[in-house]
Design a protein around this motif. Structure first.
Motif, short mmCIF file in Angstrom:
data_model
loop_
_atom_site.label_atom_id
_atom_site.label_comp_id
_atom_site.label_asym_id
_atom_site.label_seq_id
_atom_site.Cartn_x
_atom_site.Cartn_y
_atom_site.Cartn_z
N ALA A 190 0.85 -1.18 0.00
CA ALA A 190 0.00 0.00 0.00
C ALA A 190 0.89 1.24 0.00
N PHE A 191 0.42 2.32 -0.59
CA PHE A 191 1.25 3.51 -0.69
C PHE A 191 1.65 4.04 0.68
N GLY A 192 0.72 3.99 1.65
CA GLY A 192 1.04 4.44 3.00
C GLY A 192 2.16 3.62 3.62
N ASP A 193 2.10 2.30 3.41
CA ASP A 193 3.15 1.42 3.93
C ASP A 193 4.48 1.72 3.25
N TRP A 194 4.42 1.97 1.95
CA TRP A 194 5.63 2.27 1.19
C TRP A 194 6.26 3.57 1.67
N MET A 195 5.45 4.58 1.98
CA MET A 195 5.97 5.84 2.50
C MET A 195 6.65 5.62 3.85
N GLU A 196 6.09 4.74 4.68
CA GLU A 196 6.73 4.41 5.96
C GLU A 196 8.06 3.71 5.72
N GLN A 197 8.13 2.88 4.69
CA GLN A 197 9.39 2.21 4.35
C GLN A 197 10.44 3.22 3.90
N LEU A 198 10.01 4.31 3.26
CA LEU A 198 10.95 5.37 2.88
C LEU A 198 11.56 6.02 4.11
N ARG A 199 10.73 6.23 5.12
CA ARG A 199 11.23 6.82 6.38
C ARG A 199 12.27 5.89 7.01
N GLN A 200 11.98 4.59 7.02
CA GLN A 200 12.93 3.63 7.57
C GLN A 200 14.22 3.60 6.76
N THR A 201 14.10 3.73 5.45
CA THR A 201 15.27 3.74 4.58
C THR A 201 16.18 4.91 4.91
N ARG A 202 15.59 6.09 5.13
CA ARG A 202 16.39 7.27 5.49
C ARG A 202 17.10 7.06 6.82
N GLU A 203 16.44 6.40 7.76
CA GLU A 203 17.03 6.19 9.09
C GLU A 203 18.18 5.19 9.06
N GLN A 204 18.02 4.11 8.30
CA GLN A 204 19.02 3.03 8.36
C GLN A 204 20.04 3.08 7.23
N GLY A 205 19.78 3.88 6.18
CA GLY A 205 20.75 4.02 5.11
C GLY A 205 20.71 2.94 4.05
N PHE A 206 19.70 2.10 4.06
CA PHE A 206 19.52 1.07 3.03
C PHE A 206 18.04 0.69 2.99
N ALA A 207 17.65 -0.03 1.94
CA ALA A 207 16.26 -0.46 1.79
C ALA A 207 16.21 -1.95 1.51
N VAL A 208 15.10 -2.57 1.92
CA VAL A 208 14.91 -4.01 1.72
C VAL A 208 13.54 -4.24 1.09
N ASP A 209 13.50 -5.12 0.11
CA ASP A 209 12.24 -5.57 -0.49
C ASP A 209 12.20 -7.08 -0.33
N GLU A 210 11.29 -7.56 0.51
CA GLU A 210 11.20 -8.99 0.78
C GLU A 210 10.00 -9.58 0.05
N GLY A 211 10.22 -9.95 -1.20
CA GLY A 211 9.22 -10.65 -1.98
C GLY A 211 8.11 -9.80 -2.56
N GLN A 212 8.17 -8.49 -2.42
CA GLN A 212 7.09 -7.67 -2.96
C GLN A 212 7.27 -7.41 -4.46
N TYR A 213 8.50 -7.15 -4.88
CA TYR A 213 8.75 -6.96 -6.31
C TYR A 213 8.75 -8.30 -7.03
#
Length: 270
Positions: A190-213
């Motif tokens: 969901a777009f809201g969940d994705w926006m929250e993932q962006l916030r986490q990405t900024r905090e930790q310096g990397f991003a993870v996609d676990e089976g969504q793509y």
């Protein structure tokens, strides 16, 4: 040996038709589409095959092919009536490679991480919010193989790399939403969940996609800076989620470290 996993890409016909419609220079758009098609084809192609694949009018396709042949970017075989890439494209590629040291500097990092964790590593370049391009690649030789190649293009905001591009790009939310709605995932967030993932990405310096793509695949991405502003490149790791298991944390740390080292080599920083 596991079956190759193919990264999904949009229909070439739909992509070219939309690009030509929106372009202020449709002839250039058609020429670029033809060059990309010939570049990924394993054999020379005739006018009708090229026109059909790209949804072009055959007479228009022929006109563009003749212009590309004049510029020595494609070759024409009068016996088979087919076209292929010509060596002239290498001149353009050499100029780009001399200007951008990312590939040479990234390759040792990609090779080392691919061998250590037994997965596929990519070096990608982002072109704004339009798309990302694979510019370097390494594979481990293990059972998992990713079916892609250098030069492949994907939507800029897809998967873990897309989260990095959006998280560190300072783009308007409305623009992100419009682009997000066009993405194709196996298990779309969901777009809201994705926006929250962006916030986490900024905090930790990397991003993870676990089976969504890609169902069953885990994608980890860390941004690489060449200077101030938005990151232009990223290092990407792709593996089978279940196989990564306890090594996921170590992979994340190693990827962030490699991206940080590479950013320093390129004169950039977060």
């Amino acid at each position: 040996m596991a079956d190759p996993v193919t990264l999904p890409t949009p229909s070439p016909v739909r992509k070219v038709a939309r690009a030509v419609k929106d372009s202020k220079a449709p002839a250039i758009t058609r020429a670029a589409a033809i060059l990309r098609l010939l570049g990924r084809s394993e054999r020379p192609l005739g006018v009708q095959a090229i026109a059909k694949e790209l949804g072009l009018v055959p007479s228009t396709c022929l006109y563009v092919l003749r212009a590309l042949a004049e510029e020595e970017l494609v070759s024409f075989d009068p016996d088979t009536k087919r076209y292929a890439l010509e060596a002239g494209v290498l001149t353009l590629a050499r100029h780009w490679l001399r200007r951008d040291p990312f590939n040479d500097l990234a390759q040792p990092h990609l090779d080392r991480l691919a061998a250590r964790f037994g997965l596929t590593m990519l070096g990608v370049q982002a072109v704004g919010l339009d798309h990302m391009i694979v510019v370097a690649m390494a594979q481990s030789g293990s059972g998992f193989q990713l079916s892609t190649q250098v030069g492949s293009r994907f939507p800029a905001l897809i998967s873990a790399t897309g989260r990095c591009i959006a998280a560190f790009g300072d783009y308007p939310v409305a623009e992100l939403k419009a682009r997000f709605d066009q993405l194709r995932w196996d298990d779309p967030p969901a777009f809201g969940d994705w926006m929250e993932q962006l916030r986490q990405t900024r905090e930790q310096g990397f991003a993870v996609d676990e089976g969504q793509y890609i169902a069953g695949a885990t994608v980890v991405s860390a941004p690489v800076w060449k200077g101030a502003g938005r990151p232009v490149h990223a290092l990407v790791a792709i593996g089978i989620g279940a196989a990564l298991g306890r090594e996921l944390g170590a992979l994340q740390a190693a990827l962030v470290e490699a991206a940080g080292t590479l950013s320093g080599q390129l004169g950039g920083g977060a």
